[in-house]
Design an enzyme around this catalytic site. Structure first.
Site, PDB file in Angstrom:
ATOM      1  CG  HIS A  22      -0.173  -0.261   2.649  1.00 21.35           C
ATOM      2  ND1 HIS A  22       0.812   0.647   2.978  1.00 21.35           N
ATOM      3  CD2 HIS A  22      -0.316  -1.315   3.569  1.00 21.35           C
ATOM      4  CE1 HIS A  22       1.050   0.289   4.108  1.00 21.35           C
ATOM      5  NE2 HIS A  22       0.399  -0.919   4.562  1.00 21.35           N
ATOM      6  CG  HIS A  25       4.317  -1.682   1.758  1.00 17.60           C
ATOM      7  ND1 HIS A  25       2.959  -2.016   1.779  1.00 17.60           N
ATOM      8  CD2 HIS A  25       4.761  -2.300   2.949  1.00 17.60           C
ATOM      9  CE1 HIS A  25       2.646  -2.804   2.641  1.00 17.60           C
ATOM     10  NE2 HIS A  25       3.724  -3.373   3.508  1.00 17.60           N
ATOM     11  CB  CYS A 130       4.129 -12.402  16.391  1.00 17.57           C
ATOM     12  SG  CYS A 130       3.242 -11.667  14.916  1.00 17.57           S
ATOM     13  CB  CYS A 133       6.701 -10.237  14.031  1.00 11.12           C
ATOM     14  SG  CYS A 133       5.702  -8.938  14.670  1.00 11.12           S
ATOM     15  CB  CYS A 148       1.793  -9.453  17.588  1.00  9.23           C
ATOM     16  SG  CYS A 148       3.041  -8.449  16.686  1.00  9.23           S
ATOM     17  CG  HIS A 151       1.454  -7.858  12.831  1.00 11.29           C
ATOM     18  ND1 HIS A 151       2.937  -8.170  13.107  1.00 11.29           N
ATOM     19  CD2 HIS A 151       1.575  -7.179  11.502  1.00 11.29           C
ATOM     20  CE1 HIS A 151       3.668  -7.970  12.065  1.00 11.29           C
ATOM     21  NE2 HIS A 151       2.856  -7.435  11.060  1.00 11.29           N
ATOM     22  CE  LYS A 298       2.829  -0.608  10.322  1.00 13.98           C
ATOM     23  NZ  LYS A 298       3.313  -1.984  10.403  1.00 13.98           N
ATOM     24  CE  LYS A 301      -2.394  -2.607  13.323  1.00 15.36           C
ATOM     25  NZ  LYS A 301      -1.672  -3.013  14.494  1.00 15.36           N
TER      26      LYS A 301
HETATM   27  N1  MSP Z   1      10.043  -8.158   4.876  1.00 17.11           N
HETATM   28  C1  MSP Z   1      10.290  -7.185   5.904  1.00 17.11           C
HETATM   29  C2  MSP Z   1      11.603  -6.491   5.841  1.00 17.11           C
HETATM   30  C3  MSP Z   1      12.869  -7.489   5.437  1.00 17.11           C
HETATM   31  S1  MSP Z   1      14.169  -6.344   5.211  1.00 17.11           S
HETATM   32  C4  MSP Z   1      15.571  -7.286   5.356  1.00 17.11           C
HETATM   33  C5  MSP Z   1       9.076  -6.271   6.016  1.00 17.11           C
HETATM   34  N2  MSP Z   1       8.468  -6.119   5.002  1.00 17.11           N
HETATM   35  S2  MSP Z   1       7.093  -5.287   4.972  1.00 17.11           S
HETATM   36  O1  MSP Z   1       6.800  -5.447   3.707  1.00 17.11           O
HETATM   37  O2  MSP Z   1       6.029  -5.670   5.856  1.00 17.11           O
HETATM   38  O3  MSP Z   1       7.536  -3.776   5.015  1.00 17.11           O
HETATM   39  C6  MSP Z   1       8.551  -3.012   4.196  1.00 17.11           C
HETATM   40  C7  MSP Z   1       8.725  -1.801   4.513  1.00 17.11           C
HETATM   41  O4  MSP Z   1       7.243  -1.068   4.579  1.00 17.11           O
HETATM   42  C8  MSP Z   1       9.067  -1.472   6.014  1.00 17.11           C
HETATM   43  O5  MSP Z   1      10.356  -0.495   6.034  1.00 17.11           O
HETATM   44  C9  MSP Z   1       8.119  -0.875   6.930  1.00 17.11           C
HETATM   45  O6  MSP Z   1       8.333  -0.100   7.780  1.00 17.11           O
HETATM   46  C10 MSP Z   1       7.498  -0.013   5.510  1.00 17.11           C
HETATM   47  N3  MSP Z   1       6.043   0.163   5.826  1.00 17.11           N
HETATM   48  C11 MSP Z   1       4.869  -0.749   5.833  1.00 17.11           C
HETATM   49  N4  MSP Z   1       3.877   0.269   6.403  1.00 17.11           N
HETATM   50  C12 MSP Z   1       4.061   1.477   6.427  1.00 17.11           C
HETATM   51  C13 MSP Z   1       3.412   2.710   6.559  1.00 17.11           C
HETATM   52  N5  MSP Z   1       2.373   2.806   7.008  1.00 17.11           N
HETATM   53  N6  MSP Z   1       3.993   3.935   6.643  1.00 17.11           N
HETATM   54  C14 MSP Z   1       5.385   3.874   6.493  1.00 17.11           C
HETATM   55  N7  MSP Z   1       6.270   2.738   6.134  1.00 17.11           N
HETATM   56  C15 MSP Z   1       5.519   1.664   6.281  1.00 17.11           C
HETATM   57  O7  MSP Z   1       8.928  -5.597   6.920  1.00 17.11           O
END
Ligand code: MSP
Length: 637
Positions: A22, A25, A130, A133, A148, A151, A298, A301
């Site tokens: 989303h 990311h 979790c 995580c 968790c 989450h 967040k 969620k």
């Molecule tokens: N797979 C792990 C990362 C492994 S790195 C060796 C992971 N993946 S993730 O897809 O869940 O998240 C990837 C990135 O997106 C993370 O840096 C996370 O902080 C970021 N974000 C996910 N949701 C977010 C927001 N709502 N706002 C800003 N960044 C966010 O974690």
């Protein structure tokens, strides 16, 4: 933290292909892309890595639910992610999937080596786990209801034989490294968080699982799979061909691991500890940015209503540059910020359409009108202050980019755009034209055109279509990215005599009310609505107009139908309730002030595209007009 290196290696986290990506990311990736583009423009040897994190129990279960083999389940999702990055013009140099052989083999080699040297040993583990995580939690780390903390989902008891990494051994050396290298963990608040966590003492980390099979097997004990975080973190090195690949020698250590704050400890503690154990240099900086929140929660969620904002929909609606701009501009980089589509549209309307779009539109329109469509020669009159402003803005952009202050870098660029727009208003090229002052006219129009071009170069790290369009409209055939930062930011580069090509406005304005309903009512409701901010005032588009025609409206004795000119901005029809105060013929030729961005309305069956301002003094209604004649279309501030 000035980076004096000639190389720049930046990474994003590798994304899980289970949750749909989303706008949150997208935030990490767009920010990393802007930094990569910036360093590339500056001629630095740049490498930008992203990818996908494809192992773990969570994915194994998701695939099973879908009745598929894990890879068959994951492949199309990864393709979708790559398509998303393509739509956002993410300029990564490599995309690593943790299911690729090049990665798996090297992770196994790392595990083997740590085992051989005694940094990994066998033990057993019981704990609360979790699966989202892929991490254990202690009781006191859990959120209320034994959930968790990240989450807010139930955790599970797991008990298993496990290999452990001697994390405890590396707490002290790591702390010393962080103390000696203030830029290693950024921003400062996260550095403090990491240091106090380490000071509490680090426990050894369970780094293998036997409870599921979707992972990289431990090479010497294949009923174990390697803990997914060890697998994932290693991507930053395996993708370069650790330990002996040419790319690894060229780019390691990373200059920047850009991550969200939720995965800070993995990146600022576990990963560096592994690198210390391997005897490899540590990355220069781990930067944990904030979260984009919806309604304080967040994204994606349940608490936030499960809202998932699809970046592709936003790109379809507003264009890629509006989305990218919003992401880097809206939130102070590092802090949390709230996401709203309405805020995105406001940014689009005010910064992109009004300021940047207008600058290019007015400049090219005036060059067409007063200079036969060719970029004029500035040499006949003394320089304006724009070259100076541009040089100053450039210096600030560079400083902010070196400190990863993306929002401040972008804001600085708007000082140049704002000054150029102001210069047009002050120098009034239409007046210079009327007076026949071609020398000064040439100077002013050249300088504002050059300011627009200069801004295009400064914007090139952030925006992917607009800089090219600005160059095209200014009739400059150079490839803005290939020319690079240094050449591009040489004032006076815009060739005299180039044929400007005015196209569509760079950014069409979006009607907020049409898009979001009654936004004003929602926002100003409540007792605190008596004052407005300068930003709110800035949303009014007030323009000087010349009244071209005026006529009574049959059956409406208070109303006049007026046709007004906004100069380059075209003509409008406006209905005004002034029929009892002015005769139509005395209005024609006068100037007045129009609220130009008012939603059109039908009044007595006649469309009114805006509203004229008038003072109400008892029974009298008096039209407002500028104290001296100005060019129709001039902005009123
Ligand atoms: N797979 C792990 C990362 C492994 S790195 C060796 C992971 N993946 S993730 O897809 O869940 O998240 C990837 C990135 O997106 C993370 O840096 C996370 O902080 C970021 N974000 C996910 N949701 C977010 C927001 N709502 N706002 C800003 N960044 C966010 O974690």
């Amino acid at each position: 933290m000035p980076l004096h290196r000639e190389r720049f290696y930046v990474t994003t986290p590798i994304y899980y292909p289970n949750d749909k990506l989303h706008i949150g990311h997208t935030y990490t990736t767009v920010a990393a892309d802007a930094l990569a583009r910036y360093h590339r423009l500056r001629g630095r040897d740049t490498w930008f890595l992203t990818g996908t994190d494809e192992h773990g129990l969570n994915l194994q279960r998701a695939a099973a639910r879908a009745g598929k083999e894990p890879l068959a389940y994951i492949d199309p999702i990864v393709a979708w992610i790559q398509q998303l990055w393509a739509r956002l013009h993410i300029s990564y140099d490599d995309f690593i999937r943790t299911t690729e052989d090049r990665h798996k083999q090297r992770v196994q080699a790392i595990f083997q080596r740590l085992y051989d040297q005694g940094d990994i040993y066998k033990g057993s583990y019981r704990g609360l786990y979790c699966v989202r995580c892929e991490a254990y939690y202690t009781e006191d780390e859990l959120a209320e209801g034994r959930l968790c903390p990240i989450h807010e989902q139930p955790v599970e008891w797991l008990e298993e034989e496990s290999y452990f990494f001697r994390l405890s051994k590396y707490g002290e050396p790591l702390l010393r490294h962080i103390e000696a290298n203030p830029d290693f963990v950024r921003p400062e608040s996260r550095r403090n968080e990491v240091m106090s966590f380490i000071r509490q003492g680090l426990e050894d980390l369970s780094v293998s699982r036997t409870s599921f099979s979707w992972g990289i097997p431990v090479p010497f004990d294949p009923k174990h799979v390697i803990y997914v975080w060890i697998d994932a973190l290693a991507n930053y090195a395996t993708a370069l061909g650790y330990p002996d690949g040419e790319q690894y020698r060229r780019f390691w250590p990373a200059d920047l691991h850009l991550i969200g704050k939720d995965i800070l400890r993995f990146h600022a503690i576990i990963w560096p500890a592994i690198l210390l154990a391997l005897g490899e240099p540590l990355p220069h900086c781990v930067y944990g940015h904030g979260w984009l929140l919806i309604d304080g929660g967040k994204m994606g969620k349940s608490r936030a209503g499960g809202q998932v904002i699809d970046p592709l929909t936003l790109i379809d609606r507003y264009g890629v540059d509006a989305v990218r701009y919003y992401l880097v501009r809206e939130v102070p980089f590092g802090a949390d910020g709230s996401y709203s589509e309405e805020a995105l549209v406001r940014r689009l309307n005010s910064d992109l359409a009004n300021d940047l779009g207008n600058l290019v539109w007015r400049t090219t329109a005036m060059i067409e009108r007063f200079c036969g469509g060719r970029v004029p020669d500035p040499a006949g009159a003394p320089a304006t202050d724009l070259a100076q402003v541009a040089a100053d803005v450039r210096r600030r952009v560079e400083q902010h980019m070196e400190r990863f202050e993306l929002n401040l870098a972008v804001t600085a660029i708007w000082d140049l755009i704002g000054r150029a727009n102001k210069l047009i208003d002050e120098a009034a090229p239409w007046e210079l034209n009327r007076r026949g002052d071609t020398a000064r006219l040439g100077r002013v129009l050249y300088d504002v055109a050059e300011a627009a071009r200069y801004a295009a170069v400064l914007l090139a790290p952030f925006l992917v279509e607009t800089p090219e369009r600005i160059y095209e409209e200014l009739g400059f055939a150079e490839d803005v990215r290939r020319a690079g930062w240094e050449a591009g930011l040489t004032w006076g580069r815009l060739p005299v005599g180039g044929q400007v090509r005015r196209g569509e406005p760079l950014f069409p304005r979006i009607d907020l009310e049409e898009q979001f309903g009654d936004v004003e009512a929602g926002e100003t409701a409540g007792p605190a609505a008596e004052t407005i901010s300068i930003d709110e005032f800035g949303r009014l588009d007030l323009r000087v107009v010349r009244i071209l025609e005026a006529a009574r409206i049959q059956g409406a004795d208070r109303l006049l139908r007026l046709k007004v000119s906004l100069g380059e901005g075209g003509e409008r029809q406006v209905v005004a309730g002034i029929a009892q105060h002015y005769r139509p013929e005395e209005l024609v030729g006068r100037q007045a002030v129009l609220v130009a961005n008012l939603k059109p309305a039908r009044i007595r069956g006649v469309e009114s595209q805006g509203m004229l301002l008038a003072a109400e003094d008892g029974d009298r209604i008096v039209l407002l007009s500028p104290e001296q004649a100005v060019n129709p279309g001039s902005k009123v501030r």
